[in-house]
Structure formats: C-alpha cells, structure tokens
Motif scaffolding. Structure first.
Motif, PDB file in Angstrom:
ATOM      1  N   ARG A  14      34.726  20.796  46.158  1.00  9.11           N
ATOM      2  CA  ARG A  14      33.850  19.328  46.276  1.00  9.11           C
ATOM      3  C   ARG A  14      32.851  20.472  47.049  1.00  9.11           C
ATOM      4  O   ARG A  14      32.683  20.419  47.958  1.00  9.11           O
ATOM      5  CB  ARG A  14      34.219  18.568  46.635  1.00  9.11           C
ATOM      6  N   GLU A  31      38.838  18.826  45.030  1.00  3.18           N
ATOM      7  CA  GLU A  31      40.146  18.124  44.536  1.00  3.18           C
ATOM      8  C   GLU A  31      42.001  18.651  44.378  1.00  3.18           C
ATOM      9  O   GLU A  31      41.389  19.093  44.250  1.00  3.18           O
ATOM     10  CB  GLU A  31      39.224  17.901  43.698  1.00  3.18           C
ATOM     11  N   LYS A  80      40.766  12.913  46.653  1.00  4.96           N
ATOM     12  CA  LYS A  80      40.082  14.452  46.948  1.00  4.96           C
ATOM     13  C   LYS A  80      40.568  14.188  48.492  1.00  4.96           C
ATOM     14  O   LYS A  80      41.375  13.877  48.934  1.00  4.96           O
ATOM     15  CB  LYS A  80      38.698  13.146  47.226  1.00  4.96           C
TER      16      LYS A  80
END
Length: 97
Positions: A14, A31, A80
C-alpha cells in the motif's frame, strides 16, 4: 511455505502519504489475503524480501458503500498488515518485479 502460497499471502504494498511517513520508522504496509495469519505474513515477508520482521499488526478494512448510475453497490472488504522490520532493514516497495 511454498512460493505460490507466499505470493498469495501478500497481495500488494500500500503506497500513500501515510505509509511513506511510517516507512521512516521501519514499518511497511501490505494488502494481504483475508485468511492470512500474522505468522503467515511474517514468514512471507521474511522469505520474499530477505529481511528480519520484528512484529506484524493486522486489521480488516470494511468496503465502502457507493452508488453508480442510481444503483447502490458496495466495494469489497480487504485486509491490511503493518509490518515492522528490524533496525537497519529496508524494503524497496516501489521496485518493479
């Protein structure tokens, strides 16, 4: 862990302003797969990037509700992972494979 499983655990890094700031304190954001555990994420990052992982924090992100041409829809939920590396270790998340 097999190479295919490792690539399925970590989907993508990310990249945002927030993740750029926390990279200064040796923390990276990825991710990951919904079913991935902290142990899976740690072993995947260590073997893919040849680094030493100190800790892994995982959180579930809820998908947003959106409308498109007067139809209600919903983006998918995702997961995440915040990965903290040992002192002196780095990952180049902008490099292309």
């Amino acid at each position: 862990m097999s190479n295919v499983k490792l690539l399925n655990v970590i989907r993508a890094p990310r990249v945002s302003e927030k993740t750029a700031r926390i990279q200064e304190i040796n923390q990276y954001v990825f991710e990951v797969a919904k079913e991935a555990t902290k142990g899976d994420i740690k072993s995947a990052v260590e073997s893919l990037f040849n680094v030493k992982v100190e800790s892994v924090n995982v959180l579930n992100v809820k998908g947003k509700s959106k409308t498109f041409r007067f139809r209600a829809g919903r983006r998918g939920d995702w997961r995440k992972a915040y990965v903290r590396l040992a002192e002196g270790q780095t990952i180049d998340v902008t490099a292309k494979a």
